[in-house]
Design a protein around this motif. Structure first.
Motif, PDB file in Angstrom:
ATOM      1  N   GLY A 133       0.816  -1.205   0.000  1.00 14.68           N
ATOM      2  CA  GLY A 133       0.000   0.000   0.000  1.00 14.68           C
ATOM      3  C   GLY A 133       0.852   1.258   0.000  1.00 14.68           C
ATOM      4  O   GLY A 133       2.037   1.216   0.341  1.00 14.68           O
ATOM      5  N   ASP A 134       0.268   2.374  -0.409  1.00 15.80           N
ATOM      6  CA  ASP A 134       0.953   3.678  -0.428  1.00 15.80           C
ATOM      7  C   ASP A 134       2.190   3.681  -1.312  1.00 15.80           C
ATOM      8  O   ASP A 134       3.155   4.407  -1.045  1.00 15.80           O
ATOM      9  N   LYS A 187       0.967   2.400  -7.714  1.00 15.07           N
ATOM     10  CA  LYS A 187      -0.256   1.641  -7.985  1.00 15.07           C
ATOM     11  C   LYS A 187      -0.286   1.039  -9.383  1.00 15.07           C
ATOM     12  O   LYS A 187      -1.017   0.075  -9.637  1.00 15.07           O
ATOM     13  N   SER A 224      -2.751  -9.759   0.723  1.00 13.92           N
ATOM     14  CA  SER A 224      -2.126  -8.526   1.224  1.00 13.92           C
ATOM     15  C   SER A 224      -0.617  -8.673   1.293  1.00 13.92           C
ATOM     16  O   SER A 224      -0.090  -9.764   1.506  1.00 13.92           O
ATOM     17  N   PRO A 265      -0.141  -3.480   3.511  1.00  7.16           N
ATOM     18  CA  PRO A 265      -1.137  -2.509   3.056  1.00  7.16           C
ATOM     19  C   PRO A 265      -0.885  -1.090   3.545  1.00  7.16           C
ATOM     20  O   PRO A 265      -1.401  -0.128   2.992  1.00  7.16           O
ATOM     21  N   THR A 275      -1.333   2.249   4.964  1.00 11.10           N
ATOM     22  CA  THR A 275      -2.550   2.985   5.337  1.00 11.10           C
ATOM     23  C   THR A 275      -3.701   2.757   4.351  1.00 11.10           C
ATOM     24  O   THR A 275      -4.766   3.347   4.511  1.00 11.10           O
ATOM     25  N   GLU A 276      -3.489   1.928   3.344  1.00 10.66           N
ATOM     26  CA  GLU A 276      -4.539   1.664   2.359  1.00 10.66           C
ATOM     27  C   GLU A 276      -5.430   0.507   2.790  1.00 10.66           C
ATOM     28  O   GLU A 276      -5.009  -0.391   3.536  1.00 10.66           O
ATOM     29  N   ASN A 277      -6.643   0.505   2.272  1.00 13.05           N
ATOM     30  CA  ASN A 277      -7.568  -0.606   2.476  1.00 13.05           C
ATOM     31  C   ASN A 277      -7.076  -1.790   1.653  1.00 13.05           C
ATOM     32  O   ASN A 277      -6.953  -1.684   0.427  1.00 13.05           O
ATOM     33  N   THR A 331      -9.010  -2.624  -1.471  1.00 15.26           N
ATOM     34  CA  THR A 331      -8.810  -1.694  -2.588  1.00 15.26           C
ATOM     35  C   THR A 331      -7.613  -2.114  -3.421  1.00 15.26           C
ATOM     36  O   THR A 331      -7.653  -2.094  -4.662  1.00 15.26           O
ATOM     37  N   ILE A 332      -6.537  -2.501  -2.740  1.00 13.89           N
ATOM     38  CA  ILE A 332      -5.332  -2.961  -3.438  1.00 13.89           C
ATOM     39  C   ILE A 332      -5.640  -4.217  -4.244  1.00 13.89           C
ATOM     40  O   ILE A 332      -5.244  -4.348  -5.407  1.00 13.89           O
ATOM     41  N   ASN A 363      -1.955  -0.007   8.777  1.00 12.00           N
ATOM     42  CA  ASN A 363      -2.370   1.253   9.427  1.00 12.00           C
ATOM     43  C   ASN A 363      -1.285   1.840  10.326  1.00 12.00           C
ATOM     44  O   ASN A 363      -1.554   2.264  11.458  1.00 12.00           O
TER      45      ASN A 363
END
Length: 485
Positions: free
Chosen positions: A377-378, A381, A402, A405, A407-409, A412-413, A466
């Motif tokens: 994540g982050d 993309k 995963s 991730p 801070t991303e959901n 969503t990834i 997170n």
């Protein structure tokens, strides 16, 4: 502890307000860590501007400030040094503060998208077995001889790098091998270091979230070579189409290595299997425990570097034949039930394709290849659907899951990864957000002789969710799942 006048030696300065006779006890760019007698560097970062913390640093006892813009309020008994780039200045000052340690040992840096960790780690192991005391600065760990230091970044900040190099010198190291990331070049983390040699492995799609364009990414790698001194050597992989670009403006002595094209150092793959490589180097048959064409390049780069550093060819090859892969780099596990597990750090499209190509080249063909893969994540993309497409196309089954991730959901990834799955491949794809469950599922699906590839995290012992790092080890999860099975 040194006088400021010595610390700023060879530094291009635009303005000095105050005396340079003050004594500095330490260097720092984090105002929270400032103490009495600190020289504080106000770095303009992507998210935070260190200039906002100058007053706070002074209140905590900083006696000198290196900055790009002078503050409106100047404090008495504090020296202000204005420079064009505070981050570059920090590299020069850190080298001076620690007595220029990079000049007192043979420092070799390697840059490239893939292969940095394997090459530096095995160079350190090779030189240790050759009888030298050597240092290592890598993604996995930093070492002074055999003493292990913690490592969190591919290349630490300039102060930390020089501190570690200084400790290496104090403890008798004659050589040091260092990963040089593109970020570290742009952020001047290697400013002030004197390299004996530099290696370029390859360059593919990565870090565009930071560099924005592929051209900027190439230029960051190239700058490492542009800044080399005439006394250094520059070794580049000419099978990579950007390999020759690295040598265009360097003053260093130029050397090349390759498997496919003409080069100063060449290697031929005689046999490639899951147990290792049979290579022909300088008309010498060599068997090694590394697997895959990408590792043949790493092996050749290590050999070439050792020769350029003055070692004997046969001594080097004899030791190299017993070197094992770095942790989390095509690391293989065989269960009691005959299932083969492979852990790899591959987190770019090219790296994943290399690993899967290697497996497909050496597998018998009647086994099932199950790939467990995620994307961080982050970060960039654009590579998410590409990675999923490669995993599905080159595996019999793919489990999308995963990675970190951040801070991303995670969902969503995964949704973005699934966009790369072609309609005809959907039947062989599972999407399992929980990484541990994904690994466990792969083990449940596998039968004797099958291959499970878990990629993306390699040596990492955590999963970042997170902003919190939780203990997580792909190898440990894979081994325990295979045992339970």
């Amino acid at each position: 502890m040194k006088k400021l006048t010595y610390i700023i030696e060879n530094l291009s300065v635009e303005n000095i307000i105050g005396t340079t006779d003050s004594v500095v006890v330490e260097l720092c760019f984090d105002s929270r860590k400032v103490k009495q007698g600190t020289c504080f560097f106000a770095i303009s970062g992507m998210n935070v501007d260190g200039h906002s913390f100058i007053e706070n640093a002074v209140e905590k006892g900083a006696n000198s400030i290196v900055c790009e813009t002078l503050p409106e309020k100047l404090s008495e008994n504090v020296t202000y040094i204005q420079v064009k780039s505070s981050s570059y200045a920090m590299g020069i000052c850190a080298s001076n503060f620690y007595n220029n340690p990079s000049e007192k040992l043979k420092l070799v840096g390697i840059t490239g998208t893939n292969g940095k960790t394997t090459t530096t780690t095995l160079l350190h192991e090779l030189y240790t077995k050759l009888g030298y005391k050597a240092g290592l600065l890598s993604t996995i760990e930093n070492k002074i001889g055999t003493k292990i230091l913690p490592s969190e970044l591919t290349t630490p900040d300039a102060i930390e790098v020089n501190k570690i190099l200084s400790e290496m010198v104090d403890e008798g190291c004659s050589h040091a091998f260092m990963e040089v990331s593109s970020h570290s070049v742009v952020q001047h983390r290697i400013a002030g270091l004197r390299f004996t040699g530099a290696i370029f492995s390859n360059i593919t799609h990565d870090h565009l979230d930071y560099h924005k364009t592929f051209d900027n990414y190439i230029k960051a790698k190239k700058k490492f070579f542009d800044d080399l001194p005439k006394t250094a050597f520059a070794l580049t992989n000419t099978d990579d189409r950007n390999g020759s670009v690295m040598l265009q403006n360097t003053d260093a002595k130029k050397y090349t290595y390759a498997l496919k094209s003409m080069a100063d150092f060449r290697c031929k793959i005689i046999e490639n299997s899951l147990t290792g490589l049979h290579l022909l180097i300088d008309k010498t048959d060599v068997y090694c425990r590394l697997v895959g064409t990408f590792n043949a390049y790493n092996f050749l780069a290590i050999y070439a570097t050792a020769i350029l550093l003055g070692e004997n060819e046969q001594d080097v090859l004899a030791i190299m034949s017993n070197l094992q892969t770095a942790e989390g780099r095509f690391e293989t596990i065989k269960s009691a039930s005959g299932i083969i597990g492979i852990i790899d750090y591959a987190h770019t499209p090219d790296a994943l394709e290399n690993v899967l190509s290697t497996i497909n080249d050496v597998r018998a063909g009647n086994e099932t290849l199950i790939t467990v893969v995620g994307c961080g994540g982050d970060r960039d993309k654009t590579k998410r659907p590409i990675i999923a497409k490669i995993a599905c196309k080159m595996s019999d089954k793919a489990i999308l899951t995963s990675d970190n991730p951040r801070t991303e959901n995670p969902q969503t990834i995964l949704d973005e990864m699934n966009k790369g799955v072609e309609p005809q491949e959907k039947s062989k794809v599972l999407t399992i957000s929980d990484r541990e469950e994904a690994i466990r599922t792969a083990c449940m699906l596998a039968r004797s002789g099958d291959i499970i590839l878990v990629v993306g995290k390699g040596h990492e012992k955590y999963q970042e969710i997170n902003g919190v790092r939780y203990d997580f080890d792909d190898k440990e999860k894979l081994v325990s799942s295979l045992i339970v099975r």
